[in-house]
Motif scaffolding. Structure first.
Motif, PDB file in Angstrom:
ATOM      1  N   GLN A 130       1.121  -1.090  -0.126  1.00 51.37           N
ATOM      2  CA  GLN A 130      -0.045  -0.293   0.145  1.00 51.37           C
ATOM      3  C   GLN A 130       1.058   0.653   0.172  1.00 51.37           C
ATOM      4  OE1 GLN A 130      -3.197  -0.034   3.168  1.00 51.37           O
ATOM      5  NE2 GLN A 130      -4.631  -1.172   1.552  1.00 51.37           N
ATOM      6  N   GLN A 131       2.235   0.444   0.334  1.00 54.48           N
ATOM      7  CA  GLN A 131       3.422   2.099  -0.012  1.00 54.48           C
ATOM      8  C   GLN A 131       4.590   1.611   0.317  1.00 54.48           C
ATOM      9  OE1 GLN A 131       2.659   5.989   2.992  1.00 54.48           O
ATOM     10  NE2 GLN A 131       1.467   4.760   4.168  1.00 54.48           N
ATOM     11  N   TYR A 132       5.466   1.530   0.084  1.00 56.45           N
ATOM     12  CA  TYR A 132       6.827   1.218  -0.820  1.00 56.45           C
ATOM     13  C   TYR A 132       7.662   1.988   0.212  1.00 56.45           C
ATOM     14  CZ  TYR A 132      10.460  -0.780  -2.406  1.00 56.45           C
ATOM     15  OH  TYR A 132      12.159  -1.713  -3.185  1.00 56.45           O
ATOM     16  N   VAL A 133       8.149   1.869   1.977  1.00 53.73           N
ATOM     17  CA  VAL A 133       8.355   2.787   2.626  1.00 53.73           C
ATOM     18  C   VAL A 133       9.836   2.211   2.155  1.00 53.73           C
ATOM     19  CG1 VAL A 133       8.153   3.076   4.812  1.00 53.73           C
ATOM     20  CG2 VAL A 133       6.369   2.995   3.494  1.00 53.73           C
ATOM     21  N   VAL A 134      10.827   2.744   2.006  1.00 53.05           N
ATOM     22  CA  VAL A 134      12.458   3.041   2.193  1.00 53.05           C
ATOM     23  C   VAL A 134      13.221   3.478   3.513  1.00 53.05           C
ATOM     24  CG1 VAL A 134      12.335   2.085  -0.041  1.00 53.05           C
ATOM     25  CG2 VAL A 134      13.060   4.563   0.878  1.00 53.05           C
ATOM     26  N   ARG A 135      13.711   2.733   4.146  1.00 56.18           N
ATOM     27  CA  ARG A 135      15.065   4.066   5.011  1.00 56.18           C
ATOM     28  C   ARG A 135      15.970   4.699   4.485  1.00 56.18           C
ATOM     29  NH1 ARG A 135      13.072   1.122   9.838  1.00 56.18           N
ATOM     30  NH2 ARG A 135      14.741   2.154  10.989  1.00 56.18           N
ATOM     31  N   VAL A 136      15.916   5.495   4.876  1.00 54.18           N
ATOM     32  CA  VAL A 136      17.887   6.589   4.552  1.00 54.18           C
ATOM     33  C   VAL A 136      18.004   6.999   5.633  1.00 54.18           C
ATOM     34  CG1 VAL A 136      17.937   9.001   3.156  1.00 54.18           C
ATOM     35  CG2 VAL A 136      16.065   8.014   2.771  1.00 54.18           C
ATOM     36  N   PRO A 137      19.142   6.406   6.543  1.00 57.21           N
ATOM     37  CA  PRO A 137      19.572   6.861   7.210  1.00 57.21           C
ATOM     38  C   PRO A 137      20.116   7.482   7.634  1.00 57.21           C
ATOM     39  CG  PRO A 137      19.996   4.427   6.350  1.00 57.21           C
ATOM     40  CD  PRO A 137      19.841   4.890   5.593  1.00 57.21           C
ATOM     41  N   GLY A 138      20.517   8.196   8.643  1.00 57.05           N
ATOM     42  CA  GLY A 138      20.895  10.119   8.222  1.00 57.05           C
ATOM     43  C   GLY A 138      21.427  10.087   9.346  1.00 57.05           C
ATOM     44  N   ASN A 139      23.150  10.170   9.083  1.00 61.67           N
ATOM     45  CA  ASN A 139      24.324  10.694   9.923  1.00 61.67           C
ATOM     46  C   ASN A 139      24.933  12.246  10.039  1.00 61.67           C
ATOM     47  OD1 ASN A 139      25.241   9.772   8.011  1.00 61.67           O
ATOM     48  ND2 ASN A 139      27.264   8.673   9.274  1.00 61.67           N
ATOM     49  N   GLY A 140      24.443  12.506   9.258  1.00 62.56           N
ATOM     50  CA  GLY A 140      24.538  14.021   8.748  1.00 62.56           C
ATOM     51  C   GLY A 140      24.191  14.179   6.772  1.00 62.56           C
ATOM     52  N   PRO A 142      23.475  11.431   3.859  1.00 65.00           N
ATOM     53  CA  PRO A 142      22.500  12.360   3.284  1.00 65.00           C
ATOM     54  C   PRO A 142      21.218  11.676   4.320  1.00 65.00           C
ATOM     55  CG  PRO A 142      21.770  10.242   2.457  1.00 65.00           C
ATOM     56  CD  PRO A 142      22.911  10.664   2.730  1.00 65.00           C
ATOM     57  N   ASP A 143      20.069  13.274   4.850  1.00 66.32           N
ATOM     58  CA  ASP A 143      19.015  13.164   6.048  1.00 66.32           C
ATOM     59  C   ASP A 143      18.325  12.698   5.113  1.00 66.32           C
ATOM     60  OD1 ASP A 143      18.579  15.099   6.023  1.00 66.32           O
ATOM     61  OD2 ASP A 143      18.548  15.891   7.652  1.00 66.32           O
ATOM     62  N   ARG A 144      16.709  11.783   5.548  1.00 68.23           N
ATOM     63  CA  ARG A 144      15.666  11.330   5.316  1.00 68.23           C
ATOM     64  C   ARG A 144      15.043  13.350   4.333  1.00 68.23           C
ATOM     65  NH1 ARG A 144      10.985  10.570   7.391  1.00 68.23           N
ATOM     66  NH2 ARG A 144      11.297  12.603   8.864  1.00 68.23           N
ATOM     67  N   ASP A 145      14.760  14.716   5.352  1.00 67.20           N
ATOM     68  CA  ASP A 145      14.334  15.590   4.780  1.00 67.20           C
ATOM     69  C   ASP A 145      15.249  15.985   3.462  1.00 67.20           C
ATOM     70  OD1 ASP A 145      11.994  14.587   6.693  1.00 67.20           O
ATOM     71  OD2 ASP A 145      13.105  16.026   7.707  1.00 67.20           O
ATOM     72  N   ALA A 146      16.332  15.823   3.546  1.00 72.75           N
ATOM     73  CA  ALA A 146      17.123  16.650   2.564  1.00 72.75           C
ATOM     74  C   ALA A 146      16.964  15.168   1.059  1.00 72.75           C
ATOM     75  CB  ALA A 146      18.604  16.863   2.349  1.00 72.75           C
ATOM     76  N   PHE A 147      17.257  14.386   1.510  1.00 74.09           N
ATOM     77  CA  PHE A 147      17.035  13.157   0.594  1.00 74.09           C
ATOM     78  C   PHE A 147      15.147  13.791  -0.276  1.00 74.09           C
ATOM     79  CE2 PHE A 147      16.474   8.980  -1.330  1.00 74.09           C
ATOM     80  CZ  PHE A 147      17.527   8.890  -1.726  1.00 74.09           C
ATOM     81  N   ALA A 148      14.224  13.807   0.893  1.00 73.21           N
ATOM     82  CA  ALA A 148      13.067  13.430   0.353  1.00 73.21           C
ATOM     83  C   ALA A 148      12.680  15.034  -0.754  1.00 73.21           C
ATOM     84  CB  ALA A 148      11.872  13.733   0.621  1.00 73.21           C
TER      85      ALA A 148
END
Length: 220
Positions: A130-140, A142-148
Motif C-alpha cells: 500500500q506504500q513502498y517505504v524505504v529507509r534513508v539512514p541519516g548521520n548528517g 544524506p538525511d531523510r528530509d534532505a533526501f526527500a
C-alpha cells in the motif's frame, strides 16, 4: 469493539505510536489509557516482545495495526494476549483489488532490484505495498528530509509516512522509550508504486534515488 469488550475507565490498551492517531483516539474515547509499545524495525507493526514488556495489571487489550500493506504478527501477539488474558484486536488497511496489488508488487520488485541509495523494504508475509517505504539512514548526509526534498526536485512524488509519532503529540505525550519508533519516524520515506506509473516513471524514481548516493550506516 473495545466498548463491546468492556474496555473502559481504568483500563490500559497497548497500541503503536508509529502513526494511526485514530486508534489511540478510539482508546481514549472509551475512557481507557493508550499505552505505546515499540514497533518491529522491519514490519513497522507492534513488536510482540515490546508489547509483553508494556503489559501491566491494568492492561485489558492490544490493538495490532497492519502497516503499509505488511501484516502485523498477530499470532505472536495473540500468544502474548493468552499469557496475560488480554483481548487482541486488529486495525486493518483497506484491501485493494487483486490486479492492483499485483501491479504494486511488480513495481516494488523493480525498485528492489535497482535501488542503491536507500534501504528497501522487506517483502515477506504477503506484503501488498500500500506504500513502498524505504529507509534513508541519516548521520548528517544524506538525511531523510534532505533526501526527500532532492527527490521532489527531480520530479519524484515521495512522502514521509509518519511525520510525528503519537507519543510526541501534545494530546498523547508520554515519557517512554521507543527507539525503533523514533528511528523509523526519522528515516522512513514512501516512494511511489501506484498502478498508474509507467516504466519511464519507475526509471525516474530509480535514477533520482541512486544519483543521491549510497547508504552511510545500517538503518537498524
Amino acid at each position: 469493539m473495545l466498548r463491546a469488550a468492556g474496555v473502559g475507565v481504568g483500563d490500559e490498551v497497548v497500541v503503536p505510536a508509529f502513526g494511526n492517531v485514530e486508534v489511540a483516539e478510539a482508546v481514549a474515547l472509551t475512557g481507557a489509557l493508550p499505552v505505546f509499545a515499540d514497533v518491529d524495525p522491519v514490519t513497522y507493526c507492534l513488536d510482540p516482545v515490546a508489547v509483553a514488556d508494556a503489559v501491566t495489571p491494568r492492561t485489558a487489550a492490544v490493538v495490532a495495526v497492519h502497516r503499509f500493506g505488511r501484516p502485523a504478527d498477530v499470532s505472536r501477539l495473540r500468544e502474548v494476549g493468552q499469557r496475560h488474558g488480554l483481548l487482541v484486536l486488529q486495525h486493518g488497511e483497506s484491501e485493494a483489488p487483486y490486479d492492483e496489488v499485483a501491479q504494486r508488487r511488480e513495481r516494488a520488485a523493480y525498485l528492489d532490484a535497482r535501488l542503491r541509495g536507500v534501504r528497501t523494504p522487506d517483502g515477506g508475509d504477503g506484503h501488498t505495498y500500500q506504500q513502498y517505504v524505504v529507509r534513508v539512514p541519516g548521520n548528517g548526509r544524506p538525511d531523510r528530509d534532505a533526501f526527500a526534498r532532492a527527490l521532489r526536485g527531480r520530479g519524484v512524488a515521495c512522502r514521509v509516512p509518519v511525520k510525528t509519532p503519537l507519543h510526541r503529540m501534545p494530546e498523547f505525550r508520554r515519557c517512554v522509550s521507543l527507539p525503533q519508533t523514533e528511528l523509523a519516524a526519522d528515516e522512513t520515506l514512501a516512494l511511489p508504486v501506484d498502478a498508474s506509473l509507467t516504466k519511464r516513471d519507475m526509471q525516474r524514481v530509480v535514477s533520482a534515488c541512486n544519483a543521491l548516493g549510497g547508504l552511510l550506516q545500517p538503518a537498524f
